[in-house]
Design an enzyme around this catalytic site. Structure first.
Site: not given
Length: 333
Positions: A133, A240
């Site tokens: 990711c 994130h």
């Protein structure tokens, strides 16, 4: 696309955090897939999933699950499951898009971010790997700049949400606010930052940091690219954030560089410091684009730049990227 073909897709790990988001993205995309089946571990099999107006019973994954031919399978059930069942699915004629780290560094398996290297999708031998990711959002922002200025060195510093650790990570944050002990992380994540994601390796880096380094090199096709990384878990539920420092071989004009990013696929530029506008996890969550801001020169080197990059790690960092690959396979573009 063959409009007469009835495509069939399986989702493995359908009840997990990424798997359930895969279903959400599939509903939004409404691809020309007429048959779906959902698989999970023995613990979750038998559950009912409501999907596109229909109820489905989650089936237990086993060696015979792919006997009834599937065109595609999205795996989001962990590396051990992928290693065992992805080759079985591929042997049956199914194209597997795998969200685990099981095949990412296999030289025979494409590692794909559609905005970056979609040409690799069609070089598969039955398995296509979804990158980590944190790597996905990074390379979406790096690729257009590498094409223009030739990247010499990258320094990653990440601020990664607890959703990257699944439901248990989210629970640790929620329970930590109540004073309960962590179940997923080594230390409480509430009101804390943990400079460890995954296990430590002999070289002092974590596995997450090594993933970012090696996967970036593979995706950008620069095996000798100088990269270092520090990955940190922070008390944010989703999305994130990354501080990316880049050194280029070529000089650059700052406004030209911003224009390149603004026009690159999959990127939304938010870089208006006069009005305090820059990417924030709370604003980026539930979006598929990669948001970039805080763009400024690094005056400590000749051709350096700093970027602040934020993306939804469950959507673009996993589920949406996998569905995008399926979409490319269907429409052959």
């Amino acid at each position: 696309m063959n409009l007469d073909k009835k495509y069939k897709l399986a989702v493995v790990g359908a009840t997990g955090l990424v798997g359930s988001t895969v279903l959400k993205v599939l509903e939004e995309k409404n691809l020309p897939i007429l048959e779906y089946e959902f698989f999970a571990s023995e613990r979750s099999c038998g559950k009912t999933i409501s999907f596109m107006g229909k109820d489905y019973i989650v089936k237990k994954l086993d060696e015979s699950s792919f006997n009834n031919h599937f065109d595609f399978a999205i795996f989001s059930a962990g590396g051990d499951t992928s290693k065992k069942y992805s080759p079985i699915a591929a042997k049956s004629g199914c194209v597997v898009i795998d969200n685990s780290s099981a095949f990412r560094m296999d030289p025979c398996v494409p590692l794909v971010v559609p905005e970056v290297n979609s040409e690799e999708i069609f070089k598969h031998n039955g398995i296509i790997a979804n990158p980590n990711c944190s790597t996905i959002q990074a390379v979406v922002s790096l690729k257009p700049l590498d094409d223009r200025y030739n990247i010499k060195r990258v320094i990653y510093s990440t601020y990664q949400a607890v959703s990257g650790a699944g439901w248990k990570g989210i629970l640790d944050l929620e329970n930590g606010s109540k004073g309960l002990e962590p179940q997923k992380f080594n230390y409480p994540i509430f009101n804390n930052c943990l400079p460890q994601i995954d296990v430590f390796l002999d070289n002092g880096y974590t596995k997450e940091e090594e993933k970012m380094i090696n996967e970036t090199r593979k995706i950008l096709k620069k095996p000798d690219l100088k990269i270092t990384a520090t990955t940190v878990r922070v008390p944010v539920i989703n999305c994130h954030s990354e501080s990316i420092n880049i050194e280029f071989e070529k000089n650059f004009d700052l406004e030209e560089l911003k224009n390149i990013l603004q026009n690159a696929p999959g990127i939304i530029l938010q870089d208006d410091i006069k009005n305090c506008i820059y990417p924030l996890p709370t604003k980026v969550s539930n979006h598929d684009e990669v948001y970039v801001g805080r763009i400024r020169r690094d005056y400590s080197v000749t051709n350096g730049i700093n970027l602040w990059v934020v993306a939804d790690n469950i959507r673009k960092g996993a589920a949406s990227n996998a569905v995008q690959i399926v979409e490319k396979l269907i429409f052959k573009n």
